[in-house]
Design a protein around this motif. Structure first.
Motif, PDB file in Angstrom:
ATOM      1  N   ARG A  92       0.829  -1.205   0.000  1.00 49.77           N
ATOM      2  CA  ARG A  92       0.000   0.000   0.000  1.00 49.77           C
ATOM      3  C   ARG A  92       0.866   1.259   0.000  1.00 49.77           C
ATOM      4  O   ARG A  92       0.571   2.230  -0.704  1.00 49.77           O
ATOM      5  CB  ARG A  92      -0.939  -0.007   1.206  1.00 49.77           C
ATOM      6  CG  ARG A  92      -1.932   1.141   1.187  1.00 49.77           C
ATOM      7  CD  ARG A  92      -2.892   1.049   2.352  1.00 49.77           C
ATOM      8  NE  ARG A  92      -3.893   2.089   2.268  1.00 49.77           N
ATOM      9  CZ  ARG A  92      -4.446   2.663   3.327  1.00 49.77           C
ATOM     10  NH1 ARG A  92      -4.119   2.272   4.563  1.00 49.77           N
ATOM     11  NH2 ARG A  92      -5.347   3.611   3.180  1.00 49.77           N
ATOM     12  N   TRP A 149      -6.154  -9.047  -3.182  1.00 48.43           N
ATOM     13  CA  TRP A 149      -6.961  -8.114  -2.381  1.00 48.43           C
ATOM     14  C   TRP A 149      -6.181  -6.824  -2.140  1.00 48.43           C
ATOM     15  O   TRP A 149      -6.703  -5.723  -2.356  1.00 48.43           O
ATOM     16  CB  TRP A 149      -7.376  -8.733  -1.034  1.00 48.43           C
ATOM     17  CG  TRP A 149      -8.044  -7.693  -0.210  1.00 48.43           C
ATOM     18  CD1 TRP A 149      -9.343  -7.283  -0.292  1.00 48.43           C
ATOM     19  CD2 TRP A 149      -7.415  -6.849   0.767  1.00 48.43           C
ATOM     20  NE1 TRP A 149      -9.549  -6.234   0.571  1.00 48.43           N
ATOM     21  CE2 TRP A 149      -8.390  -5.954   1.229  1.00 48.43           C
ATOM     22  CE3 TRP A 149      -6.120  -6.763   1.274  1.00 48.43           C
ATOM     23  CZ2 TRP A 149      -8.118  -4.978   2.195  1.00 48.43           C
ATOM     24  CZ3 TRP A 149      -5.842  -5.802   2.231  1.00 48.43           C
ATOM     25  CH2 TRP A 149      -6.838  -4.932   2.684  1.00 48.43           C
ATOM     26  N   PHE A 153      -7.247  -3.200  -3.631  1.00 46.31           N
ATOM     27  CA  PHE A 153      -7.580  -2.116  -2.717  1.00 46.31           C
ATOM     28  C   PHE A 153      -6.726  -0.890  -3.054  1.00 46.31           C
ATOM     29  O   PHE A 153      -7.232   0.231  -3.160  1.00 46.31           O
ATOM     30  CB  PHE A 153      -7.359  -2.538  -1.263  1.00 46.31           C
ATOM     31  CG  PHE A 153      -7.877  -1.543  -0.269  1.00 46.31           C
ATOM     32  CD1 PHE A 153      -9.094  -1.752   0.357  1.00 46.31           C
ATOM     33  CD2 PHE A 153      -7.165  -0.396   0.048  1.00 46.31           C
ATOM     34  CE1 PHE A 153      -9.601  -0.835   1.271  1.00 46.31           C
ATOM     35  CE2 PHE A 153      -7.646   0.532   0.958  1.00 46.31           C
ATOM     36  CZ  PHE A 153      -8.875   0.321   1.573  1.00 46.31           C
ATOM     37  N   CYS A 154      -5.440  -1.116  -3.226  1.00 42.20           N
ATOM     38  CA  CYS A 154      -4.518   0.001  -3.523  1.00 42.20           C
ATOM     39  C   CYS A 154      -4.890   0.709  -4.813  1.00 42.20           C
ATOM     40  O   CYS A 154      -4.872   1.947  -4.869  1.00 42.20           O
ATOM     41  CB  CYS A 154      -3.084  -0.517  -3.610  1.00 42.20           C
ATOM     42  SG  CYS A 154      -2.418  -1.099  -2.053  1.00 42.20           S
ATOM     43  N   GLU A 157      -7.975   2.748  -4.320  1.00 42.62           N
ATOM     44  CA  GLU A 157      -7.641   3.926  -3.523  1.00 42.62           C
ATOM     45  C   GLU A 157      -6.943   4.973  -4.388  1.00 42.62           C
ATOM     46  O   GLU A 157      -7.291   6.163  -4.335  1.00 42.62           O
ATOM     47  CB  GLU A 157      -6.751   3.515  -2.353  1.00 42.62           C
ATOM     48  CG  GLU A 157      -6.382   4.637  -1.427  1.00 42.62           C
ATOM     49  CD  GLU A 157      -5.593   4.168  -0.215  1.00 42.62           C
ATOM     50  OE1 GLU A 157      -5.663   4.872   0.797  1.00 42.62           O
ATOM     51  OE2 GLU A 157      -4.904   3.121  -0.272  1.00 42.62           O
ATOM     52  N   PHE A 172      -9.146  -0.432   5.075  1.00 44.54           N
ATOM     53  CA  PHE A 172      -8.004  -1.264   4.719  1.00 44.54           C
ATOM     54  C   PHE A 172      -7.712  -2.255   5.846  1.00 44.54           C
ATOM     55  O   PHE A 172      -7.529  -3.451   5.595  1.00 44.54           O
ATOM     56  CB  PHE A 172      -6.773  -0.388   4.430  1.00 44.54           C
ATOM     57  CG  PHE A 172      -5.570  -1.179   3.993  1.00 44.54           C
ATOM     58  CD1 PHE A 172      -5.411  -1.550   2.672  1.00 44.54           C
ATOM     59  CD2 PHE A 172      -4.590  -1.548   4.903  1.00 44.54           C
ATOM     60  CE1 PHE A 172      -4.306  -2.287   2.261  1.00 44.54           C
ATOM     61  CE2 PHE A 172      -3.474  -2.278   4.508  1.00 44.54           C
ATOM     62  CZ  PHE A 172      -3.335  -2.644   3.175  1.00 44.54           C
ATOM     63  N   GLY A 175     -10.456  -4.903   6.004  1.00 41.22           N
ATOM     64  CA  GLY A 175     -10.325  -5.842   4.886  1.00 41.22           C
ATOM     65  C   GLY A 175      -9.132  -6.769   5.066  1.00 41.22           C
ATOM     66  O   GLY A 175      -9.226  -7.975   4.827  1.00 41.22           O
TER      67      GLY A 175
END
Length: 185
Positions: A92, A149, A153-154, A157, A172, A175
């Motif tokens: 991330r 995942w 997510f990154c 975002e 985050f 999750g």
């Protein structure tokens, strides 16, 4: 006639990454990189035969950067959960610093741009070792689940995909906790 200017490998990679992050991956061209480092485009052919090789240098640098961070996390603890959580956080952080170059690690537009396997191997080794301690029956699937995942997510975002409000950092963490509990199950 003056001698041509020499460009170090770190200067070259920094220029490639800077262009990619500022203007996008498509803006990384031999001429753009040459202009950024103050040489003529033909001078770059000593380091990279084409645009794909320039992008691979950036992908390799990002893989090395991520690998170093994950190795430090793995060396700091015997807790596989902490290693996996740290890996997700390191990814991330890299995606926040370098979203376009991070994409080259997972979704390079051409196989020739994929990072060098020897630079990805230590990342996978640390990831698989930690996952194996939690999910010994199928560590590769578990590692792929965590990676998919975290990367997804990154990218959401970075692309402004979370528009409903709320605390994205808390999302985050929630999750990540859910994925790690799923891996343990």
């Amino acid at each position: 006639m003056p001698a041509p200017q020499r460009v170090s490998a770190p200067e070259l990679v920094a220029a490639i990454r800077s262009i990619a992050e500022r203007d996008g991956i498509d803006a990384v061209t031999m001429s753009a990189v040459a202009a950024a480092v103050g040489v003529r485009a033909p001078s770059l052919y000593k380091r990279a035969a084409n645009r794909h090789e320039l992008l691979r240098l950036a992908a390799d640098d990002a893989a090395s950067e991520l690998g170093t961070e994950i190795a430090a996390i793995a060396a700091s603890t015997d807790d596989p959960h902490a290693v996996l959580a740290g890996t997700a956080h390191a990814l991330r952080a890299l995606a926040a610093r370098s979203p376009h170059v991070t994409t080259l690690l997972f979704c390079a537009p051409d196989p020739a741009i994929n990072p060098t396997p020897e630079l990805v191997a230590p990342i996978m080794a640390n990831l698989l070792e930690a996952v194996s301690a939690i999910a010994p029956d199928d560590p590769l699937s578990a590692a792929r689940t965590l990676t998919a995942w975290a990367y997804g997510f990154c990218m959401m975002e970075q692309n402004g995909g979370f528009r409903q409000g709320g605390d994205v950092d808390a999302a985050f963490e929630r999750g990540l906790d859910s994925v790690l509990r799923g891996i343990r199950a």
